[in-house]
Design an enzyme around this catalytic site. Structure first.
Site, PDB file in Angstrom:
ATOM      1  N   CYS A 102      -3.860   1.786   5.589  1.00 31.56           N
ATOM      2  CA  CYS A 102      -3.273   0.729   4.713  1.00 31.56           C
ATOM      3  C   CYS A 102      -2.187   0.006   5.265  1.00 31.56           C
ATOM      4  CB  CYS A 102      -3.150   1.157   3.173  1.00 31.56           C
ATOM      5  SG  CYS A 102      -4.102   2.108   2.199  1.00 31.56           S
ATOM      6  N   THR A 103      -1.190   0.785   5.705  1.00 30.69           N
ATOM      7  CA  THR A 103       0.049   0.018   6.544  1.00 30.69           C
ATOM      8  C   THR A 103      -0.310  -0.654   7.685  1.00 30.69           C
ATOM      9  OG1 THR A 103       1.264   2.227   5.449  1.00 30.69           O
ATOM     10  CG2 THR A 103       2.040   1.062   7.524  1.00 30.69           C
TER      11      THR A 103
END
Length: 271
Positions: A102-103
């Site tokens: 996600c990052t």
């Protein structure tokens, strides 16, 4: 007669037999949600509500209106339809904050944000954690990707929006968090200025998306709407497009000028 007497005696004996009382079973929140869901037809399952009772889930097909919702975001409270206005938009979801895939994804979308803005496209992310967690996470995203994330991220710790948009899959319904709620998968919804869903992509939590592909399909959809054409496999902006089968070659030449015919049903022209 003997048989009738036997049945009458059995009924009388049964009526006098005391009923046994059993303690009421206590179900966990996840078990209560699963039990309630199992009683529902497939079209009504897996939509979370404040009372944890599944309700009718909208069928999100291409051309459906994007469901409206109110939510807290890193840019304040929003009404989704009001936020959309008359713009193209991309709504994309994430399983959780402070997670590696996600990052990297949010950082990649942030780096491409100027390209989306140039096409009149708004970006809005969603992650299944609360607002304070989002605020703490954004500096990490910026640091990892050397960017400055400026679009809003929806706080969806209770998965209200995730279930409204069916951002979960059957496998992940068994992969629940400490609150007994399914984790969110990686969904992408491309929404046009009429608030219609024009394209969807869904990835498992383990597979990161391709932001260049999201940008490519925006180019395709906008070109199709503007020019009345279709786009072939692996098409990118500036390449030849396809004349739709509904347009005759003669009419295509009048409309587009040069038409290159490969087959009677496969004709290329310039966008």
């Amino acid at each position: 007669m003997a048989a009738l007497f036997t049945r009458s005696a059995l009924r009388a004996a049964t009526a006098q037999t005391p009923r046994l009382a059993f303690p009421k079973a206590t179900l966990s929140p996840a078990m209560r949600w699963s039990a309630a869901s199992a009683k529902q037809p497939l079209s009504r399952r897996f939509l979370a509500t404040s009372s944890s009772i599944p309700v009718e889930q909208p069928r999100l097909r291409l051309g459906s209106e994007a469901p409206n919702f109110q939510a807290k975001t890193t840019h304040g409270d929003i009404d989704f339809h009001s936020w959309l206005g008359g713009s193209w938009a991309i709504l994309f979801s994430h399983p959780a904050d402070f997670t590696p895939v996600c990052t990297t994804e949010l950082g990649a979308f942030a780096r491409l944000a100027p390209e989306f803005a140039r096409r009149g496209v708004k970006l809005i992310g969603l992650s299944a954690d609360d607002l304070p967690s989002h605020e703490r996470w954004i500096p990490d995203i910026n640091d990892v990707s050397s960017t400055n994330l400026e679009f809003p991220i929806i706080a969806d710790a209770d998965r209200r929006v995730a279930f409204l948009y069916d951002m979960v899959d059957a496998q992940d319904l068994t992969n629940i968090d400490q609150k007994g709620i399914a984790f969110t998968i990686r969904s992408v919804f491309v929404i046009d200025p009429n608030k219609k869903i024009r394209l969807t992509m869904m990835y498992p939590a383990s597979t990161g998306r391709n932001t260049a592909e999201v940008l490519r399909v925006i180019d395709s959809l906008q070109t199709v709407d503007k020019k009345g054409v279709a786009t072939p496999i692996d098409w990118t902006a500036g390449e030849d497009v396809i004349v739709p089968p509904s347009v005759s070659t003669e009419d295509a030449k009048k409309k587009f000028g040069n038409v290159r015919e490969v087959k009677p049903y496969l004709r290329y022209t310039k966008a």
